[in-house]
Design a protein around this motif. Structure first.
Motif, PDB file in Angstrom:
ATOM      1  N   GLN A  93      92.464  68.353  11.139  1.00  5.42           N
ATOM      2  CA  GLN A  93      91.556  68.364   9.992  1.00  5.42           C
ATOM      3  C   GLN A  93      90.355  67.447  10.218  1.00  5.42           C
ATOM      4  N   LYS A  94      90.611  66.295  10.804  1.00  3.87           N
ATOM      5  CA  LYS A  94      89.528  65.356  11.084  1.00  3.87           C
ATOM      6  C   LYS A  94      88.551  65.961  12.101  1.00  3.87           C
ATOM      7  N   MET A  95      89.101  66.591  13.137  1.00  4.32           N
ATOM      8  CA  MET A  95      88.242  67.216  14.148  1.00  4.32           C
ATOM      9  C   MET A  95      87.409  68.339  13.543  1.00  4.32           C
ATOM     10  N   LYS A  96      88.021  69.137  12.681  1.00  8.33           N
ATOM     11  CA  LYS A  96      87.293  70.247  12.049  1.00  8.33           C
ATOM     12  C   LYS A  96      86.163  69.711  11.172  1.00  8.33           C
ATOM     13  N   SER A 105      78.651  68.379  12.305  1.00  9.23           N
ATOM     14  CA  SER A 105      77.761  68.541  13.459  1.00  9.23           C
ATOM     15  C   SER A 105      77.013  69.860  13.384  1.00  9.23           C
ATOM     16  N   ILE A 106      77.701  70.913  12.970  1.00  9.44           N
ATOM     17  CA  ILE A 106      77.057  72.226  12.856  1.00  9.44           C
ATOM     18  C   ILE A 106      75.884  72.149  11.888  1.00  9.44           C
ATOM     19  N   ARG A 160      68.887  73.452  16.535  1.00 10.31           N
ATOM     20  CA  ARG A 160      69.655  73.565  17.783  1.00 10.31           C
ATOM     21  C   ARG A 160      70.788  74.567  17.606  1.00 10.31           C
ATOM     22  N   GLU A 161      70.427  75.824  17.500  1.00  4.55           N
ATOM     23  CA  GLU A 161      71.390  76.893  17.214  1.00  4.55           C
ATOM     24  C   GLU A 161      72.450  77.032  18.309  1.00  4.55           C
ATOM     25  N   GLU A 162      72.063  76.820  19.582  1.00  2.00           N
ATOM     26  CA  GLU A 162      73.033  76.976  20.677  1.00  2.00           C
ATOM     27  C   GLU A 162      74.142  75.924  20.588  1.00  2.00           C
ATOM     28  N   LEU A 163      73.791  74.702  20.170  1.00  2.00           N
ATOM     29  CA  LEU A 163      74.803  73.666  20.000  1.00  2.00           C
ATOM     30  C   LEU A 163      75.680  73.948  18.774  1.00  2.00           C
ATOM     31  N   ALA A 177      82.539  77.594  17.887  1.00  2.00           N
ATOM     32  CA  ALA A 177      83.605  78.092  18.757  1.00  2.00           C
ATOM     33  C   ALA A 177      84.774  77.106  18.786  1.00  2.00           C
ATOM     34  N   GLU A 178      84.468  75.818  18.805  1.00  2.00           N
ATOM     35  CA  GLU A 178      85.527  74.804  18.777  1.00  2.00           C
ATOM     36  C   GLU A 178      86.266  74.820  17.440  1.00  2.00           C
ATOM     37  N   VAL A 179      85.529  75.020  16.346  1.00  2.00           N
ATOM     38  CA  VAL A 179      86.160  75.097  15.029  1.00  2.00           C
ATOM     39  C   VAL A 179      87.113  76.293  14.978  1.00  2.00           C
ATOM     40  N   ALA A 180      86.719  77.402  15.581  1.00  2.00           N
ATOM     41  CA  ALA A 180      87.585  78.589  15.604  1.00  2.00           C
ATOM     42  C   ALA A 180      88.890  78.299  16.343  1.00  2.00           C
ATOM     43  N   VAL A 181      88.810  77.553  17.431  1.00  2.00           N
ATOM     44  CA  VAL A 181      90.022  77.189  18.176  1.00  2.00           C
ATOM     45  C   VAL A 181      90.885  76.248  17.341  1.00  2.00           C
TER      46      VAL A 181
END
Length: 150
Positions: free
Chosen positions: A57-60, A66-67, A75-78, A84-88
């Motif tokens: 939860q903290k990571m999400k 950050s998004i 900075r759309e690419e970042l 993608a990390e949130v999806a994982v």
């Protein structure tokens, strides 16, 4: 256990050659390991799944913030990489309570502890976190508790 699911996903990602998932899962495992080290010094360490869910939860939350910052900075690419990390991360989090289920849980807690006004908000939030912390976004729940006690 969630920890075992993460390990299996790491192995599957390596076999499939999925570098993005493998990298995100490695970050998850590193964060969990850091939290394990912190928990060693605590006398009342939480159970394993609760600890892992807390880390996820903290990571999400960090990545969601950050998004927003990346998007506001153009900075759309970042932002896409963070998404993608949130999806994982979401793959390993338990299903979250929806708004109706959260409201029902709040009403149950209000009845159990006899909460009547805003002065009881801290007690209701503490009990809500104790009972449903792993399947609830506490920042969203705060607004619902405030509305229920007002």
């Amino acid at each position: 256990m969630i920890r075992d699911d993460i390990k299996q996903a790491q192995i599957a990602a390596m076999k499939a050659g999925d570098k993005e998932s493998r990298a995100a899962i490695s970050l998850i495992q590193a964060a969990i390991k850091n939290r394990d080290i912190e928990a060693r010094t605590q006398s009342n360490a939480p159970d394993d799944d609760a600890l892992v869910v807390e880390v996820l939860q903290k990571m999400k939350k960090q990545r969601t913030e950050s998004i927003q910052m990346f998007r506001s900075g153009g900075r759309e690419e970042l932002a896409k990489a963070e998404e993608a990390e949130v999806a994982v991360i979401d793959r390993f989090l338990p299903k979250q309570l929806d708004e109706a289920e959260t409201a029902a849980a709040i009403e149950e807690i209000k009845a159990d502890i006899g909460a009547v006004g805003m002065k009881d908000m801290g007690r209701v939030m503490a009990e809500l976190k104790a009972r449903h912390g792993s399947v609830l976004d506490m920042s969203k729940a705060s607004g619902l508790v405030k509305a229920a006690l007002a």
